[in-house]
Design a protein around this motif. Structure first.
Motif, PDB file in Angstrom:
ATOM      1  N   VAL A 256      27.562  26.018  22.608  1.00 64.87           N
ATOM      2  CA  VAL A 256      28.916  25.508  22.379  1.00 64.87           C
ATOM      3  C   VAL A 256      29.398  24.927  23.697  1.00 64.87           C
ATOM      4  CG1 VAL A 256      31.277  26.068  21.723  1.00 64.87           C
ATOM      5  CG2 VAL A 256      29.354  27.232  20.599  1.00 64.87           C
ATOM      6  N   LEU A 257      29.631  23.631  23.726  1.00 67.35           N
ATOM      7  CA  LEU A 257      30.001  22.945  24.959  1.00 67.35           C
ATOM      8  C   LEU A 257      31.367  23.413  25.448  1.00 67.35           C
ATOM      9  CD1 LEU A 257      29.119  20.601  26.898  1.00 67.35           C
ATOM     10  CD2 LEU A 257      30.549  19.105  25.494  1.00 67.35           C
ATOM     11  N   PRO A 258      31.479  23.844  26.712  1.00 68.03           N
ATOM     12  CA  PRO A 258      32.791  24.253  27.221  1.00 68.03           C
ATOM     13  C   PRO A 258      33.693  23.054  27.485  1.00 68.03           C
ATOM     14  CG  PRO A 258      31.168  24.334  28.978  1.00 68.03           C
ATOM     15  CD  PRO A 258      30.417  23.994  27.726  1.00 68.03           C
ATOM     16  N   THR A 259      34.976  23.241  27.279  1.00 70.04           N
ATOM     17  CA  THR A 259      35.969  22.202  27.557  1.00 70.04           C
ATOM     18  C   THR A 259      36.652  22.507  28.880  1.00 70.04           C
ATOM     19  OG1 THR A 259      36.391  21.891  25.196  1.00 70.04           O
ATOM     20  CG2 THR A 259      38.054  21.061  26.720  1.00 70.04           C
ATOM     21  N   PRO A 260      36.549  21.615  29.874  1.00 66.02           N
ATOM     22  CA  PRO A 260      37.169  21.893  31.176  1.00 66.02           C
ATOM     23  C   PRO A 260      38.691  21.800  31.111  1.00 66.02           C
ATOM     24  CG  PRO A 260      36.187  19.702  31.168  1.00 66.02           C
ATOM     25  CD  PRO A 260      35.800  20.340  29.876  1.00 66.02           C
ATOM     26  N   HIS A 261      39.344  22.635  31.911  1.00 63.41           N
ATOM     27  CA  HIS A 261      40.805  22.649  31.996  1.00 63.41           C
ATOM     28  C   HIS A 261      41.227  22.408  33.447  1.00 63.41           C
ATOM     29  CE1 HIS A 261      41.266  24.428  27.931  1.00 63.41           C
ATOM     30  NE2 HIS A 261      40.147  25.059  28.226  1.00 63.41           N
ATOM     31  N   ARG A 262      42.341  21.713  33.602  1.00 65.19           N
ATOM     32  CA  ARG A 262      42.930  21.532  34.930  1.00 65.19           C
ATOM     33  C   ARG A 262      44.008  22.596  35.108  1.00 65.19           C
ATOM     34  NH1 ARG A 262      45.318  15.745  36.484  1.00 65.19           N
ATOM     35  NH2 ARG A 262      43.080  15.276  36.378  1.00 65.19           N
ATOM     36  N   ASP A 263      43.955  23.332  36.221  1.00 67.67           N
ATOM     37  CA  ASP A 263      44.891  24.437  36.380  1.00 67.67           C
ATOM     38  C   ASP A 263      45.001  24.823  37.852  1.00 67.67           C
ATOM     39  OD1 ASP A 263      46.666  26.374  35.664  1.00 67.67           O
ATOM     40  OD2 ASP A 263      45.255  27.577  34.486  1.00 67.67           O
ATOM     41  N   VAL A 264      46.065  25.507  38.191  1.00 66.08           N
ATOM     42  CA  VAL A 264      46.243  26.142  39.495  1.00 66.08           C
ATOM     43  C   VAL A 264      46.492  27.615  39.228  1.00 66.08           C
ATOM     44  CG1 VAL A 264      47.614  26.292  41.598  1.00 66.08           C
ATOM     45  CG2 VAL A 264      47.205  24.055  40.537  1.00 66.08           C
ATOM     46  N   VAL A 265      45.637  28.467  39.754  1.00 70.94           N
ATOM     47  CA  VAL A 265      45.709  29.905  39.496  1.00 70.94           C
ATOM     48  C   VAL A 265      45.823  30.644  40.824  1.00 70.94           C
ATOM     49  CG1 VAL A 265      44.545  31.906  38.505  1.00 70.94           C
ATOM     50  CG2 VAL A 265      44.343  29.668  37.394  1.00 70.94           C
ATOM     51  N   CYS A 266      46.771  31.540  40.920  1.00 70.58           N
ATOM     52  CA  CYS A 266      46.944  32.360  42.123  1.00 70.58           C
ATOM     53  C   CYS A 266      46.931  33.834  41.719  1.00 70.58           C
ATOM     54  CB  CYS A 266      48.263  32.041  42.825  1.00 70.58           C
ATOM     55  SG  CYS A 266      48.393  30.352  43.423  1.00 70.58           S
ATOM     56  N   ARG A 267      46.200  34.646  42.454  1.00 67.82           N
ATOM     57  CA  ARG A 267      46.232  36.088  42.260  1.00 67.82           C
ATOM     58  C   ARG A 267      46.555  36.736  43.600  1.00 67.82           C
ATOM     59  NH1 ARG A 267      41.502  39.668  39.532  1.00 67.82           N
ATOM     60  NH2 ARG A 267      42.033  38.301  37.775  1.00 67.82           N
ATOM     61  N   SER A 268      47.576  37.559  43.610  1.00 67.34           N
ATOM     62  CA  SER A 268      48.020  38.193  44.853  1.00 67.34           C
ATOM     63  C   SER A 268      47.223  39.467  45.115  1.00 67.34           C
ATOM     64  CB  SER A 268      49.506  38.520  44.783  1.00 67.34           C
ATOM     65  OG  SER A 268      50.282  37.350  44.683  1.00 67.34           O
ATOM     66  N   LYS A 269      46.742  39.614  46.354  1.00 65.26           N
ATOM     67  CA  LYS A 269      46.075  40.830  46.806  1.00 65.26           C
ATOM     68  C   LYS A 269      46.483  41.069  48.257  1.00 65.26           C
ATOM     69  CE  LYS A 269      41.880  41.830  44.187  1.00 65.26           C
ATOM     70  NZ  LYS A 269      42.103  43.270  44.169  1.00 65.26           N
ATOM     71  N   ASP A 270      46.503  42.318  48.641  1.00 68.69           N
ATOM     72  CA  ASP A 270      46.891  42.668  50.003  1.00 68.69           C
ATOM     73  C   ASP A 270      45.694  42.479  50.930  1.00 68.69           C
ATOM     74  OD1 ASP A 270      48.228  43.555  52.206  1.00 68.69           O
ATOM     75  OD2 ASP A 270      48.098  45.684  51.693  1.00 68.69           O
ATOM     76  N   THR A 271      45.465  41.246  51.343  1.00 71.94           N
ATOM     77  CA  THR A 271      44.350  40.916  52.230  1.00 71.94           C
ATOM     78  C   THR A 271      44.846  40.101  53.411  1.00 71.94           C
ATOM     79  OG1 THR A 271      43.864  38.885  51.008  1.00 71.94           O
ATOM     80  CG2 THR A 271      42.701  40.885  50.311  1.00 71.94           C
ATOM     81  N   GLU A 272      44.029  40.030  54.441  1.00 75.45           N
ATOM     82  CA  GLU A 272      44.395  39.276  55.638  1.00 75.45           C
ATOM     83  C   GLU A 272      44.189  37.776  55.435  1.00 75.45           C
ATOM     84  OE1 GLU A 272      45.773  40.493  58.395  1.00 75.45           O
ATOM     85  OE2 GLU A 272      45.796  42.476  57.466  1.00 75.45           O
ATOM     86  N   GLN A 273      43.240  37.410  54.590  1.00 77.28           N
ATOM     87  CA  GLN A 273      42.909  36.004  54.377  1.00 77.28           C
ATOM     88  C   GLN A 273      43.287  35.543  52.967  1.00 77.28           C
ATOM     89  OE1 GLN A 273      38.652  35.437  55.259  1.00 77.28           O
ATOM     90  NE2 GLN A 273      39.293  33.974  56.806  1.00 77.28           N
ATOM     91  N   VAL A 274      43.423  34.227  52.842  1.00 81.34           N
ATOM     92  CA  VAL A 274      43.492  33.577  51.537  1.00 81.34           C
ATOM     93  C   VAL A 274      42.093  33.066  51.200  1.00 81.34           C
ATOM     94  CG1 VAL A 274      44.403  31.604  50.260  1.00 81.34           C
ATOM     95  CG2 VAL A 274      45.908  32.911  51.773  1.00 81.34           C
ATOM     96  N   HIS A 275      41.667  33.273  49.967  1.00 83.76           N
ATOM     97  CA  HIS A 275      40.364  32.789  49.525  1.00 83.76           C
ATOM     98  C   HIS A 275      40.604  31.675  48.518  1.00 83.76           C
ATOM     99  CE1 HIS A 275      38.315  36.088  51.565  1.00 83.76           C
ATOM    100  NE2 HIS A 275      39.366  36.801  51.208  1.00 83.76           N
ATOM    101  N   LEU A 276      40.143  30.501  48.862  1.00 76.27           N
ATOM    102  CA  LEU A 276      40.496  29.284  48.131  1.00 76.27           C
ATOM    103  C   LEU A 276      39.269  28.656  47.480  1.00 76.27           C
ATOM    104  CD1 LEU A 276      42.517  26.856  47.588  1.00 76.27           C
ATOM    105  CD2 LEU A 276      41.699  25.935  49.772  1.00 76.27           C
TER     106      LEU A 276
END
Length: 343
Positions: A218-238
């Motif tokens: 089943v062919l996946p359909t791509p989506h355009r999105d911006v997702v952020c998940r907050s965690k107590d870390t020193e760095q941002v992982h992008l």
């Protein structure tokens, strides 16, 4: 040069003799992975991989662990989104023993309820460990946002809620449905002749009946999105990326070269521009992942929050530059040589 034999039940045996070594590697590759799962049993392919080491009618879990250890061999497995592999590496003189252990695990695992409960807890701990590694977790978040609602967008390991409730019946039903001989490839490479491999494997494998089932993609359909998940870390992982190319796309190797130029190593544009010249990140790279019918191209950076805007601008600048101006002959040759050297 490899040789191939296909048994009547559809099992393929591939061999390559390497007489200059003293070891043999054996892999049982089955054409099933997390993309074959429904959301209700997400993670079952990986769960089965764990359970294969927990005992058969002939061997306990301890026996499986000790048998190849006792001869200096290695035994392991891994699950991907499209296939699962069980493999061993031994000295050539212990080839028969390795085949006996692997085939026994593959065809005769018991899936005992007590083992399922113990391994359920192990996998739940594995999920917790993964959740505590944001530099790894972010790639699953990226895939899920790109292919939201499709099995290729779900994590191979599954989720805690599903793993906690999956039943023995669901596990066994999935195993019988997808661990069909027609989906199995046995690959052997090392100091061993093709005929010896076939003579050992054929009596073991050919008696297994096959339903000759085919995977329905089943062919996946791509989506355009911006997702952020907050965690107590020193760095941002992008992660930033786009749909990529499927495995047999005519431009597959072109994209591999582009990926190498942009973010494939210490000499890549991203590494040199963003880390070496500006010191904005510790880690930056790109990668391309291909499946039978789809692909992902992703750029990853680990950085401080205050550097996000500048790093994004530099990433997009390099993408624009290679789209509009291409690359130098030196870059192209270096990328080709790097890819060949990594084979």
């Amino acid at each position: 040069m490899y040789q191939k034999v296909t048994l009547d039940n559809g099992i393929n045996i591939l061999t390559e003799e390497l007489p200059h070594v003293r070891s043999v590697a054996i892999g049982f590759f089955v054409d099933v992975g997390s993309r074959d799962e429904t959301e209700e049993i997400s993670g079952v392919s990986h769960f089965i991989e764990h359970l294969m080491f927990k005992g058969t009618d002939k061997r306990s879990a301890k026996d499986i662990a000790e048998t190849l250890d006792a001869v200096g061999g290695q035994l392991n497995a891994f699950t991907t989104k499209e296939f699962t592999c069980y493999y061993a590496r031994v000295l050539d003189e212990h080839f028969d023993l390795a085949v006996d252990v692997l085939s026994d695990m593959f065809f005769n695992s018991k899936f005992d309820q007590q083992d399922i409960e113990r391994e359920r807890n192990v996998i739940l701990e594995e999920i917790k460990m993964y959740e505590d590694a944001p530099d790894e977790l972010v790639h699953d978040i990226f895939a899920r946002s790109m292919w939201n609602g499709h099995a290729l967008g779900r994590p191979i390991i599954g989720t805690a809620g599903v793993i906690a409730n999956i039943t023995r019946e669901q596990i066994i039903d999935y195993y019988h449905k997808y661990y069909d001989p027609s989906k199995l490839i046995v690959a052997v490479a090392g100091n061993i002749e093709h005929n010896r491999v076939v003579n050992k494997l054929q009596p073991v494998l050919e008696r297994k009946k096959s339903n000759h089932s085919n995977r329905k993609l089943v062919l996946p359909t791509p989506h355009r999105d911006v997702v952020c998940r907050s965690k107590d870390t020193e760095q941002v992982h992008l992660c930033i990326g786009t749909p990529g190319l499927k495995l047999n796309d005519d431009n597959y190797y072109v994209l591999q070269v582009i990926n190498t130029i942009l973010g494939g190593g210490l000499s890549s544009r991203f590494f040199q521009e963003i880390r070496e010249q500006r010191g904005l990140v510790y880690t930056v790279f790109s990668y391309h992942t291909s499946y039978h019918d789809a692909g992902l191209f992703c750029i990853y950076a680990g950085l401080s929050k205050e550097n996000i805007d500048e790093v994004l601008e530099l990433v997009l600048k390099q993408i624009w530059d290679i789209q509009n101006n291409g690359c130098s002959k030196e870059e192209l040759q270096r990328a080709k040589d790097q890819l060949k050297g990594n084979l």
